[in-house]
Motif scaffolding. Structure first.
Motif, PDB file in Angstrom:
ATOM      1  N   LYS A  31      19.389 -19.914 -11.198  1.00  0.00           N
ATOM      2  CA  LYS A  31      18.064 -19.784 -11.805  1.00  0.00           C
ATOM      3  C   LYS A  31      17.075 -20.690 -11.082  1.00  0.00           C
ATOM      4  N   GLY A  32      16.015 -20.101 -10.568  1.00  0.00           N
ATOM      5  CA  GLY A  32      14.949 -20.901  -9.963  1.00  0.00           C
ATOM      6  C   GLY A  32      13.760 -20.950 -10.894  1.00  0.00           C
ATOM      7  N   LYS A  33      12.649 -21.502 -10.408  1.00  0.00           N
ATOM      8  CA  LYS A  33      11.443 -21.580 -11.252  1.00  0.00           C
ATOM      9  C   LYS A  33      10.809 -20.205 -11.427  1.00  0.00           C
ATOM     10  N   THR A  34      11.014 -19.345 -10.413  1.00  0.00           N
ATOM     11  CA  THR A  34      10.348 -18.045 -10.448  1.00  0.00           C
ATOM     12  C   THR A  34      11.336 -16.907 -10.670  1.00  0.00           C
ATOM     13  N   GLY A  35      12.538 -17.193 -11.104  1.00  0.00           N
ATOM     14  CA  GLY A  35      13.510 -16.125 -11.345  1.00  0.00           C
ATOM     15  C   GLY A  35      14.859 -16.452 -10.734  1.00  0.00           C
ATOM     16  N   GLU A  36      15.711 -15.420 -10.691  1.00  0.00           N
ATOM     17  CA  GLU A  36      17.091 -15.655 -10.245  1.00  0.00           C
ATOM     18  C   GLU A  36      17.290 -15.353  -8.766  1.00  0.00           C
ATOM     19  N   TRP A  37      18.214 -16.109  -8.172  1.00  0.00           N
ATOM     20  CA  TRP A  37      18.531 -15.951  -6.749  1.00  0.00           C
ATOM     21  C   TRP A  37      20.026 -15.758  -6.555  1.00  0.00           C
TER      22      TRP A  37
END
Ligand code: ADP
Ligand code: MG
Length: 496
Positions: free
Chosen positions: A8-14
């Motif tokens: 989980k990143g700040k702008t969504g999943e990676w």
């Protein structure tokens, strides 16, 4: 794959994408193209032939043993063995590379596509593609710490045979990458083609990492070079993935570059970018003919393959009825698997005339008691003070009722300390289990006589007190009462 592997990143999943390039030193007394020795830890420049020092006019001669080890490894990875392969010169200038080129394989490697099965923590498995395996020579080593202002060169490693084993970008988590290196190392050790010793540099790992949004094409990767432990491989990947996500989320782009892992800080840093990447100007080495193998040679090598971990695990589950988890632990090292099987099929006979040992019991003893004790003592299974025959005989003593499982723990501890045989310890210390009803009844009568009130309470319905009586008789017999017989007798005597 489940989506739990996403970060989980700040702008969504990676999603993280990982491919590994492993350099495995071939177990060989001599180098790939010369007869110089390869032993670890020798004085600098004492294992260098004129070929390894790149003296003019010296001709490389391929070491047949090393070729055989590469073929063996390819077969162990269920890979395509190429009957025709070519050695190329990979040209670059570096002080520890006296020839100005490394002899490697490029477009036509000795081994092509194969696969490796990952054993994951949740008991599941997953296949990772092997892209290729090629043979190449190692370079020398620059020593920067021997003199305040000068760099020294040690050519002992120059020409040592390496297998470069390249994976497909099939891994998605640092754990999978760790499992890949462990499994590859296990297979190499089973095969005996590389000792897998990462501290001595016999196995080094380049970690290729990129990140992407799920479902999108692969992102730009970085390559973190020469990571030399499973723990560091996982740490380097974890750090690199998070670094890339941060860069991308703050609007940056990932440069395709080579990076270095710093074990002290647990971080990676840039070494050189793609713009500084070498153009190696590969071309076939004119001093070496293409390497031609025959089907017969490959078949002959195939016939020498040992049973490998995946097959052994399957057999342990079927033949010894072990759980996949226990079987997986036992087969991870060949020495552990062999030890376990020697315990099960050991030399000692059971008292009841049967020769078969309880395999599940044996697995428990090896995994929990023996491994635990070896760990605490910092010893390897090959240096175990308790032999497989002795542990087998101890299990035999439990199975035939000579001692209880509880007493066996004490006997085992003495075995570990003294190396004595279990039966000898049992005799010396008088630890035989008392199953003789006469002797047990006498002890029970004594205990019941001394606890009349509790006996009355028990008879009035306080069943829980049975444990108290068992404990008292056990104490009286020094823990030697056969628990089954004791319970039986006690219940009979306590019946109203
Ligand atoms: P090179 O010849 O530059 O080393 P390769 O195509 O042979 O490049 O790839 C080297 C390694 O990088 C392989 O292990 C491969 O699986 C891995 N790899 C390739 N592309 C990616 C990517 N986008 N992300 C992560 N790893 C990758
Ligand atoms: Mg590469």
């Amino acid at each position: 794959m489940s989506s739990t592997h996403l970060i989980k990143g700040k702008t969504g999943e990676w999603e993280v994408v990982i491919g590994l390039e492993v350099h495995a030193q071939v177990t060989s007394k001599a180098k790939l193209f010369s007869g110089a020795a390869t032993a670890f830890g020798a004085e600098p420049n004492t294992q260098v032939s004129l070929i390894d020092a790149a003296m003019p006019g010296m001709l490389p001669v391929i070491n047949g043993w090393c070729v055989e080890q590469a073929v063996k490894t390819g077969l162990g990875l269920n890979a395509q063995v190429n009957l025709h392969s070519v050695f190329d010169r990979k040209n670059y200038f570096y002080a520890d590379l006296p020839a100005g080129y490394q002899i490697s394989q490029y477009l036509q490697p000795i081994v092509g596509k194969g696969e490796l099965l990952l054993d994951l923590a949740d008991g599941k498995s997953r296949t990772v593609g092997i892209t290729r395996l090629h043979l190449e020579m190692d370079a020398g080593k620059s020593l920067h710490d021997q003199h305040p202002s000068q760099t020294y060169i040690d050519l002992n490693r120059s020409g040592v045979a390496l297998m470069e084993i390249v994976s497909e970008p099939d891994m998605r988590t640092a754990e999978e990458a760790g499992a890949y290196v462990r499994k590859l190392r296990s297979i190499l050790r089973y095969l005996g083609t590389c000792d897998g010793n990462m501290e001595e540099g016999s196995l080094r790992c380049d970690c290729n990492v990129s990140v992407r949004r799920p479902g999108q094409p692969y992102g730009t990767r970085t390559e973190t070079k020469n990571v030399n432990s499973v723990r560091f491989v996982m740490a380097a990947i974890e750090h690199e993935a998070r670094r890339q996500i941060e860069v991308l989320e703050s609007g940056g782009t990932i440069r395709q570059e080579t990076r270095l892992f710093d074990p002290n800080s647990g971080t990676t840093r840039a070494m050189r970018g793609k713009e500084h990447a070498h153009d190696y100007r590969y071309f076939p080495d004119p001093d070496l003919l293409p390497l031609e193998l025959s089907e017969d040679e490959v078949a002959r090598i195939k016939a020498t393959l040992p049973e490998l971990p995946d097959d052994k695990k399957k057999r342990f589950i079927e033949q010894h009825k072990l759980s996949a988890f226990d079987a997986g632990i036992l087969v991870s090292e060949r020495a552990s698997a062999d030890f376990f099987e020697a315990v099960v099929t050991g030399d000692g006979k059971l008292g009841d005339g049967k020769t078969g040992r309880d395999a599940k019991l044996a697995a428990n003893w090896v995994i929990n008691d023996l491994f635990g004790r070896l760990n605490a003592a910092g010893k390897d299974i090959t240096a175990s003070p308790v032999t497989a025959g002795q542990l087998g005989r101890l299990i035999g003593l439990i199975q035939d009722g000579t001692i209880s499982g509880r007493i066996a723990k004490d006997v085992f501890e003495i075995m570990f300390e003294t190396g004595k045989d279990p039966l000898k310890i049992v005799e010396e210390k008088g630890l035989r289990q008392v199953s003789d009803t006469g002797a047990l009844e006498a002890a029970i009568d004594e205990i019941l006589g001394a606890n009349v009130e509790k006996v009355a309470e028990y008879r009035a319905g306080k069943d829980k007190l049975l444990g108290f009586f068992v404990g008292q008789v056990m104490k009286k017999t020094g823990g030697k009462a056969n628990p089954g017989v004791l319970n039986e007798l006690l219940k009979k005597k306590l019946a109203p």
